[in-house]
Design an enzyme around this catalytic site. Structure first.
Site, PDB file in Angstrom:
ATOM      1  N   LYS A 221     -51.974   4.406   0.747  1.00  0.00           N
ATOM      2  CA  LYS A 221     -51.070   4.471   2.169  1.00  0.00           C
ATOM      3  C   LYS A 221     -49.450   4.047   1.777  1.00  0.00           C
ATOM      4  O   LYS A 221     -48.625   4.400   2.424  1.00  0.00           O
ATOM      5  CB  LYS A 221     -51.828   3.513   2.963  1.00  0.00           C
ATOM      6  CG  LYS A 221     -52.720   3.964   3.982  1.00  0.00           C
ATOM      7  CD  LYS A 221     -53.217   2.897   4.997  1.00  0.00           C
ATOM      8  CE  LYS A 221     -54.521   3.169   5.452  1.00  0.00           C
ATOM      9  NZ  LYS A 221     -54.981   2.253   6.558  1.00  0.00           N
TER      10      LYS A 221
ATOM     11  N   ASP B 259     -52.367   3.878  12.485  1.00  0.00           N
ATOM     12  CA  ASP B 259     -52.833   2.424  12.548  1.00  0.00           C
ATOM     13  C   ASP B 259     -52.068   1.574  13.702  1.00  0.00           C
ATOM     14  O   ASP B 259     -52.776   0.931  14.495  1.00  0.00           O
ATOM     15  CB  ASP B 259     -52.901   1.699  11.306  1.00  0.00           C
ATOM     16  CG  ASP B 259     -53.847   2.150  10.276  1.00  0.00           C
ATOM     17  OD1 ASP B 259     -54.945   2.886  10.908  1.00  0.00           O
ATOM     18  OD2 ASP B 259     -53.842   2.096   9.078  1.00  0.00           O
TER      19      ASP B 259
HETATM   20  P1  NDP Z   1     -55.780  -4.404   1.765  1.00  0.00           P
HETATM   21  O1  NDP Z   1     -56.697  -4.212   0.426  1.00  0.00           O
HETATM   22  O2  NDP Z   1     -54.375  -4.048   1.703  1.00  0.00           O
HETATM   23  O3  NDP Z   1     -55.680  -5.974   2.031  1.00  0.00           O
HETATM   24  C1  NDP Z   1     -56.680  -6.868   1.816  1.00  0.00           C
HETATM   25  C2  NDP Z   1     -56.332  -8.161   2.539  1.00  0.00           C
HETATM   26  O4  NDP Z   1     -57.507  -8.939   2.286  1.00  0.00           O
HETATM   27  C3  NDP Z   1     -55.279  -8.897   1.640  1.00  0.00           C
HETATM   28  O5  NDP Z   1     -54.650  -9.637   2.833  1.00  0.00           O
HETATM   29  C4  NDP Z   1     -56.185  -9.718   0.782  1.00  0.00           C
HETATM   30  O6  NDP Z   1     -55.464 -10.801   0.425  1.00  0.00           O
HETATM   31  C5  NDP Z   1     -57.434 -10.111   1.709  1.00  0.00           C
HETATM   32  N1  NDP Z   1     -58.360 -10.421   1.120  1.00  0.00           N
HETATM   33  C6  NDP Z   1     -59.431  -9.689   0.278  1.00  0.00           C
HETATM   34  N2  NDP Z   1     -60.188 -10.340  -0.159  1.00  0.00           N
HETATM   35  C7  NDP Z   1     -60.088 -11.913   0.031  1.00  0.00           C
HETATM   36  C8  NDP Z   1     -60.627 -13.041  -0.278  1.00  0.00           C
HETATM   37  N3  NDP Z   1     -61.723 -13.376  -1.130  1.00  0.00           N
HETATM   38  N4  NDP Z   1     -59.968 -14.037   0.183  1.00  0.00           N
HETATM   39  C9  NDP Z   1     -58.725 -14.149   1.025  1.00  0.00           C
HETATM   40  N5  NDP Z   1     -58.185 -13.053   1.219  1.00  0.00           N
HETATM   41  C10 NDP Z   1     -58.733 -11.900   0.674  1.00  0.00           C
HETATM   42  O7  NDP Z   1     -56.553  -3.890   2.984  1.00  0.00           O
HETATM   43  P2  NDP Z   1     -56.254  -3.406   4.539  1.00  0.00           P
HETATM   44  O8  NDP Z   1     -55.033  -4.335   4.811  1.00  0.00           O
HETATM   45  O9  NDP Z   1     -56.082  -1.801   4.259  1.00  0.00           O
HETATM   46  O10 NDP Z   1     -57.576  -3.639   4.978  1.00  0.00           O
HETATM   47  C11 NDP Z   1     -58.038  -4.999   5.577  1.00  0.00           C
HETATM   48  C12 NDP Z   1     -59.113  -4.838   6.366  1.00  0.00           C
HETATM   49  O11 NDP Z   1     -58.807  -4.123   7.567  1.00  0.00           O
HETATM   50  C13 NDP Z   1     -60.458  -4.037   5.792  1.00  0.00           C
HETATM   51  O12 NDP Z   1     -61.303  -4.623   6.156  1.00  0.00           O
HETATM   52  C14 NDP Z   1     -60.020  -2.558   6.610  1.00  0.00           C
HETATM   53  O13 NDP Z   1     -61.367  -2.059   6.733  1.00  0.00           O
HETATM   54  C15 NDP Z   1     -59.580  -3.233   7.808  1.00  0.00           C
HETATM   55  N6  NDP Z   1     -58.769  -2.117   8.520  1.00  0.00           N
HETATM   56  C16 NDP Z   1     -59.455  -1.668   9.633  1.00  0.00           C
HETATM   57  C17 NDP Z   1     -58.619  -0.665  10.235  1.00  0.00           C
HETATM   58  C18 NDP Z   1     -59.321   0.011  11.542  1.00  0.00           C
HETATM   59  O14 NDP Z   1     -58.768   1.158  12.074  1.00  0.00           O
HETATM   60  N7  NDP Z   1     -60.251  -0.804  12.121  1.00  0.00           N
HETATM   61  C19 NDP Z   1     -57.384  -0.145   9.906  1.00  0.00           C
HETATM   62  C20 NDP Z   1     -57.057  -0.658   8.578  1.00  0.00           C
HETATM   63  C21 NDP Z   1     -57.756  -1.601   8.019  1.00  0.00           C
HETATM   64  P3  NDP Z   1     -54.629 -10.908  -1.008  1.00  0.00           P
HETATM   65  O15 NDP Z   1     -53.228 -10.148  -0.705  1.00  0.00           O
HETATM   66  O16 NDP Z   1     -54.286 -12.284  -1.450  1.00  0.00           O
HETATM   67  O17 NDP Z   1     -55.498 -10.125  -2.034  1.00  0.00           O
END
Ligand code: NDP
Length: 304
Positions: free
Chosen positions: A66, A102
């Site tokens: 993205k 989004d």
């Molecule tokens: P990204 O990969 O860009 O971000 C993931 C986020 O989760 C980061 O903030 C990351 O932190 C955090 N994270 C992951 N694992 C851990 C952990 N074990 N402990 C703490 N923090 C953690 O993904 P997206 O932002 O694109 O998506 C995030 C969520 O949102 C997903 O579940 C996705 O399905 C959902 N989503 C849903 C949408 C919808 O239309 N309903 C649209 C977009 C997203 P760090 O940076 O520290 O790794």
């Protein structure tokens, strides 16, 4: 000629968007096929070049592309520019426009969550990835005055804040370290709480302990199943919603952009439900790992 729309991601095999968009094209009588293109980052420029062809209505772009797609298109909409991410592409002749639907999806979800209450002004967001950026921009546009972002890796939260320095200049947008006592004190001061991390997607875990969630919050999880986080919040007395509304409406906005027609929302919603019942669980921006699919988390019923 059958028109083509592609979802470009890595991986994409489990995406729900295919079922949702194909059902919408079929119901609207549009001769178009929605294809899933699994492309590693190195193959992204070639995939984007291909989408410029006449047979394409456009594309969806998902994790991990993205942000990478932004320099590869010719123009960005306000939402894509502000968030630094595009999840939908449309064609203007051979020029490509990057959109971020989004944001629109989140705005519908926020409106429904708030309902008839006055729009709150304070929010806490857990996570600082692409989904969180859409949330922040939606909240800024909705007039929020204080937004606190917690992220495991603080530097990513800080980068998010820097990214919004101009669009959020009139309000307080802060990144804070991921520490339970700091999260607790910020949640106690807020009205809206959003989980934009992927914690809860492939395991029954919550990003925060249940006992720090006060009972009067509006709580949204971008994950579109009834996560532990949502169950804890609901048990505490909060109003909760999962990510299905956001997913549906980002898809509806993309459909509108590609076709110029009103999306058949009911058909799309039913297609999503059917695909979920079959065990599919990935949405835009959602990594699919086989472990989670095997655990059956996907079949949990939505909360909102
Ligand atoms: P990204 O990969 O860009 O971000 C993931 C986020 O989760 C980061 O903030 C990351 O932190 C955090 N994270 C992951 N694992 C851990 C952990 N074990 N402990 C703490 N923090 C953690 O993904 P997206 O932002 O694109 O998506 C995030 C969520 O949102 C997903 O579940 C996705 O399905 C959902 N989503 C849903 C949408 C919808 O239309 N309903 C649209 C977009 C997203 P760090 O940076 O520290 O790794």
């Amino acid at each position: 000629m059958t028109k083509r729309v592609v979802l470009i991601g890595h991986p994409v095999a489990h995406s729900l968007s295919g079922a949702m968009q194909q059902a919408a094209f079929d119901a609207a009588g549009i001769d178009a096929a929605y294809e899933l293109w699994d492309r590693a980052p190195i193959a992204l420029p070639a995939a984007i070049a291909e989408v410029r062809g006449d047979e394409f209505l456009g594309a969806n772009v998902t994790i991990p592309h993205k942000e990478r797609v932004v320099p590869l298109v010719d123009r960005l909409t306000e939402e894509a520019q502000a968030t630094g991410a595009a999840n939908t592409l449309t064609r203007e002749a051979r020029r490509l426009v990057g959109h971020n639907t989004d944001v629109a999806g989140f705005e519908v979800a926020l409106d429904r969550l708030v309902g008839r209450q006055k729009m709150p002004r304070q929010a806490v967001i857990l996570g600082a990835g692409g989904g969180a950026r859409a949330v922040v921009f939606g909240l800024v546009r909705a007039g929020f005055q204080r937004i606190v972002v917690f992220n495991r890796h603080l530097h990513r939260g800080e980068a998010l804040v820097r990214h919004f320095s101009r669009s959020a200049a009139h309000m307080e947008l802060r990144a804070m370290p991921w520490h339970p006592s700091i999260i607790e004190s910020e949640i106690a001061r807020t009205k809206v709480l959003v989980n934009a991390t992927s914690i809860g997607l492939s395991s029954d875990e919550s990003p925060i302990p249940a006992d720090i969630i006060p009972g009067d919050l509006l709580v949204l999880d971008l994950i579109y199943s009834r996560t532990r986080f949502l169950r804890d919040a609901e048990a505490a007395g909060c109003t909760v919603m999962d990510g299905e509304t956001m997913l549906l409406h980002q898809g509806a906005a993309a459909f509108r952009l590609w076709t110029g027609q009103e999306p058949p929302l009911e058909v799309m919603s039913e297609a999503l439900a059917a695909a979920r019942a079959e065990g599919l669980r990935s949405a835009e921006g959602e990594p699919a790992d086989d472990q989670g699919a095997a655990s059956g988390v996907a079949t949990a019923t939505p909360a909102g």
